[in-house]
Design an enzyme around this catalytic site. Structure first.
Site, mmCIF file in Angstrom:
data_model
loop_
_atom_site.group_PDB
_atom_site.id
_atom_site.type_symbol
_atom_site.label_atom_id
_atom_site.label_comp_id
_atom_site.label_asym_id
_atom_site.label_seq_id
_atom_site.Cartn_x
_atom_site.Cartn_y
_atom_site.Cartn_z
ATOM 1 N N ILE A 1 -31.247 -17.408 -90.923
ATOM 2 C CA ILE A 1 -31.545 -16.583 -92.448
ATOM 3 C C ILE A 1 -31.189 -15.325 -91.810
ATOM 4 O O ILE A 1 -31.432 -14.705 -90.714
ATOM 5 C CB ILE A 1 -33.114 -16.561 -92.721
ATOM 6 C CG1 ILE A 1 -33.796 -18.024 -92.921
ATOM 7 C CG2 ILE A 1 -33.398 -15.643 -93.805
ATOM 8 C CD1 ILE A 1 -32.837 -18.632 -94.261
ATOM 9 N N HIS B 1 -32.727 -11.768 -92.743
ATOM 10 C CA HIS B 1 -33.840 -11.417 -93.492
ATOM 11 C C HIS B 1 -33.554 -10.065 -94.190
ATOM 12 O O HIS B 1 -32.713 -9.145 -93.574
ATOM 13 C CB HIS B 1 -35.016 -11.334 -92.388
ATOM 14 C CG HIS B 1 -35.364 -12.722 -91.776
ATOM 15 N ND1 HIS B 1 -36.272 -13.500 -92.773
ATOM 16 C CD2 HIS B 1 -35.191 -13.068 -90.631
ATOM 17 C CE1 HIS B 1 -36.330 -14.684 -91.809
ATOM 18 N NE2 HIS B 1 -35.834 -14.486 -90.709
ATOM 19 N N ARG C 1 -38.337 -18.891 -79.443
ATOM 20 C CA ARG C 1 -37.884 -17.517 -80.065
ATOM 21 C C ARG C 1 -38.792 -16.467 -78.838
ATOM 22 O O ARG C 1 -39.814 -16.809 -78.620
ATOM 23 C CB ARG C 1 -38.800 -17.159 -81.508
ATOM 24 C CG ARG C 1 -38.212 -17.639 -82.562
ATOM 25 C CD ARG C 1 -38.974 -18.038 -83.639
ATOM 26 N NE ARG C 1 -39.784 -19.056 -83.796
ATOM 27 C CZ ARG C 1 -40.791 -19.480 -84.657
ATOM 28 N NH1 ARG C 1 -40.975 -18.674 -85.731
ATOM 29 N NH2 ARG C 1 -41.408 -20.728 -84.261
ATOM 30 N N ILE D 1 -36.571 -9.533 -78.293
ATOM 31 C CA ILE D 1 -35.790 -9.811 -79.675
ATOM 32 C C ILE D 1 -35.964 -11.159 -80.069
ATOM 33 O O ILE D 1 -34.974 -11.954 -80.180
ATOM 34 C CB ILE D 1 -34.324 -9.237 -79.346
ATOM 35 C CG1 ILE D 1 -34.244 -8.110 -78.375
ATOM 36 C CG2 ILE D 1 -33.611 -9.212 -80.560
ATOM 37 C CD1 ILE D 1 -34.613 -6.756 -79.149
ATOM 38 N N SER E 1 -37.291 -13.183 -83.843
ATOM 39 C CA SER E 1 -36.970 -12.850 -85.207
ATOM 40 C C SER E 1 -37.472 -11.605 -85.922
ATOM 41 O O SER E 1 -38.867 -11.437 -85.366
ATOM 42 C CB SER E 1 -37.498 -14.130 -86.202
ATOM 43 O OG SER E 1 -37.382 -14.077 -87.525
#
Length: 496
Positions: free
Chosen positions: A51, A53, A315, A350, A352
Site C-alpha cells: 500500500i 498510504h 516490520r 523505518i 510502515s
C-alpha cells in the site's frame, strides 16, 4: 588497508537503501550499495501489504507523517520514470456500526493536519455501491483518494537498477560487520568480503539498523523490535475485491485489511505481533485465525477454500521519540546526521509507512549531505528513466506475436498460472541486477505465485537458471546458499 575507496556506502538494499542509491546516482559520487542477502529487497521490503498510504494515519508533527505525505506525492512521477506498477486507486477506512463511524471525522481531521488532500466521508449506502462485497452492516467510510497500490519489490528493483545503470556499485552477499574509525570520524566499514573506505556511510539496515548504529556508539537506548505481520493470499480467479479496505485503526495498528493488489489477487492481513527474532518469518495458526476474523468483519463472503498461500513479513518497529518535544510519540523515524560521530547518515525505525515514505527519505538524505557541506555536482549524463522489460501477459496479441517472432523464447510458457515465458526469465537473469535464484526470478516476474505455487514451473526454472548461469543444476537454489533444490542427479546414480 581498505579494498576500495568510495564517497558513500549505503548499508542495506531494501526499498529505502535502493531509493537513496537511486537519488545519489544523480551526482558525481562513487557509491557502494551493500546487501547481506543474496538479492536485494529480501528483508522488510519482501513481504508487506503493498500500500502507498495517503498519510492520515501517522501522528501529526512526526517525521512519519511528513515523510508519508511527501513520499506519497512522488509516486506518480517515480512510476513513470522507473516503470514499476503503481495504481492510485484510493483507499477506504471502513466503519462497522455507529461507534466506529463516529471515529472517522477525527481521522479525517488528522489527515488534514498532516496535509493529506482529497478525503471524503461516505455513508454506508455509498460504500455498499462501491464495494458490493462489503459487510452489509457498514455504516460509512473515510475515502482517501491519494492512497495507492504497487508492486513493492518492483519498486525496489526499479530504483536499484536505475542506480546501478547510473554508476552505483551493488554488492550482494555482503554483510556489514563494523565501522572503521579515525577518532570520532567514520572512514569506512568492515564486511565479510573485506574492508571499504568512504567519506560517508548511510545506515539503511532496516531490521538491523539498531545494530549498525550501536556499532558507532549511537543511541544505545534505541531498539528495533520486529513486528510480525501474517497474510493470506487468495486465488484471483475465484475472489475479486477491487478496493483497498482498512478497518478503523487501533492505537497500535492500522488493523486487518482486505485489499486488491496490482497482480489481481486479494490479500488479507496483517496482524501485529512483536517478537525477538529478526529472521522469524514463520506463520502461526493463532496469527492466521486472528487475521481471518478481522477480514471477515469487513468482507463476510470471503472463503478460505480459495486461499492459495500464506506468508509473514517483519516490520522494523523502533522506539525513537519524535524530534518535536511537543509531540508525545516514541515510535518515530530516525533520519539524521548525528553529532556524536562524523561521516554517518543514520536511518532507523523505518516501519510502515516506510514504502510510501522511501522517496521522501531519499530526498532528505540528499538534503542532509548538502547541509553538511557535501558539494553535490550533478552528472550531465544521468538518466532518470529505467526501461521496463516485456511482460508477456500484459501485451496485446499483436504485440505478443511480434515479440515471439523476434525472440522465440517468449513463445514458451514456463509458468501457466501467471503466463510467464522463458524469454522473461532469461531477461531477468541477464538484467543489470541479475536474478540468480528461483525466488529472485519469482519476485521479478510473479512466476510461481498462482494456484500451483510453483509446482509446474520449478523444474523448468532450475534448468533455465543452470543453463544461463553456466553452472550445475545442483548449484541452483531457492534463495541463496543453503537452499539448493537438488542433491544429486538421480537418473545417473540409478544408471550406475
Amino acid at each position: 588497508m581498505a579494498d576500495k575507496n568510495y564517497d558513500v556506502i549505503i548499508i542495506g538494499a531494501g526499498v529505502v537503501g535502493s531509493m537513496v542509491a537511486r537519488f545519489l546516482s544523480r551526482y558525481k559520487l562513487d557509491v557502494l550499495l551493500i546487501e547481506k542477502d543474496s538479492d536485494i529487497g529480501m528483508g522488510a521490503s519482501s513481504a508487506n501489504t503493498a500500500i502507498i498510504h495517503a498519510g492520515y494515519d501517522p501522528k501529526p508533527g512526526t517525521l512519519k507523517a511528513e515523510m508519508n505525505v511527501v513520499g506519497n506525492q512522488m509516486f506518480d512521477q517515480l512510476a513513470g520514470e522507473l516503470n514499476f506498477t503503481f495504481e492510485r486507486r484510493g483507499d477506504y477506512v471502513v466503519a462497522i456500526g455507529p461507534e466506529e463511524f463516529a471515529k472517522l471525522e477525527s481521522l479525517r481531521q488528522q489527515g488534514l493536519e498532516n496535509g493529506v488532500p482529497g478525503m471524503v466521508i461516505l455513508n454506508g449506502a455509498d460504500v455498499r455501491r462501491r464495494e458490493p462485497n462489503i459487510n452489509p452492516e457498514v455504516s460509512g467510510a473515510l475515502w482517501a483518494t491519494t492512497g495507492g497500490i504497487c508492486d513493492p519489490f518492483g519498486v525496489v528493483i526499479a530504483a536499484a537498477e536505475n542506480a546501478v545503470v547510473n554508476g552505483v556499485t551493488l554488492m550482494t552477499d555482503t554483510a556489514f560487520q563494523d565501522f572503521i574509525m579515525d577518532g570520532k570520524h567514520i572512514v569506512g566499514i568492515k564486511t565479510n568480503r573485506g574492508d571499504f573506505s568512504s567519506r560517508w556511510v548511510v545506515n539503511s539496515a532496516g531490521l538491523y539498523s539498531d545494530v549498525v548504529m550501536h556499532k558507532a556508539g549511537l543511541r544505545p537506548e534505541f531498539k528495533i523490535t520486529p513486528r510480525k505481520g501474517e497474510y493470506y493470499v487468495f486465488d484471483k480467479a475465484e475472489i475479486t475485491i477491487n478496493n483497498v479496505l482498512f478497518p478503523v485503526p487501533s492505537a497500535t495498528s492500522k488493523g486487518i485489511l482486505v485489499t486488491t493488489t496490482v497482480h489481481g489477487n486479494t490479500i488479507i492481513g496483517p496482524n501485529a505481533l512483536e517478537i525477538d527474532d529478526k529472521e522469524d518469518r514463520s506463520i502461526t495458526r493463532e496469527g492466521l485465525d486472528e487475521i481471518w476474523q478481522g477480514a471477515i468483519n469487513l468482507v463476510p463472503s470471503l472463503s478460505l477454500r480459495y486461499s492459495i498461500a500464506e506468508f509473514a513479513g517483519l516490520r522494523p518497529g523502533g522506539n525513537a521519540p519524535c524530534e518535536n518535544p511537543d509531540v508525545k510519540y516514541n515510535k518515530d523515524f530516525i533520519i539524521e546526521i548525528p553529532k556524536q560521530v562524523e561521516g554517518l547518515v543514520n536511518l532507523g525505525g523505518i516501519e510502515s509507512p516506510g514504502l510510501s515514505s522511501s522517496p521522501a527519505i531519499a530526498v532528505r538524505v540528499v538534503e542532509l549531505l548538502k547541509g553538511a557541506g557535501e558539494k553535490l555536482e550533478e552528472k550531465s549524463e544521468w538518466n532518470p528513466i529505467r526501461r521496463a522489460r516485456p511482460r508477456f501477459r500484459d501485451m496485446l496479441p499483436t504485440e505478443q506475436k511480434l515479440l515471439i517472432e523476434n525472440d522465440p523464447s517468449y513463445g514458451r510458457i514456463i509458468c501457466r498460472c501467471e503466463n510467464v515465458t522463458e524469454g522473461e526469465i532469461v531477461a531477468e537473469i541477464h538484467a543489470p541486477i541479475p536474478a540468480r535464484t528461483y525466488d529472485a526470478i519469482k519476485r521479478r516476474t510473479w512466476l510461481g505465485t498462482g494456484r500451483c505455487q510453483g509446482g509446474f514451473d520449478t523444474p523448468r526454472v532450475v534448468e533455465i537458471l543452470a543453463r544461463e548461469l553456466g553452472v550445475s543444476p545442483l548449484e541452483i537454489s531457492k534463495k541463496g546458499k543453503g537452499s539448493e533444490f537438488l542433491v544429486r542427479p538421480t537418473k545417473d546414480e540409478e544408471a550406475e
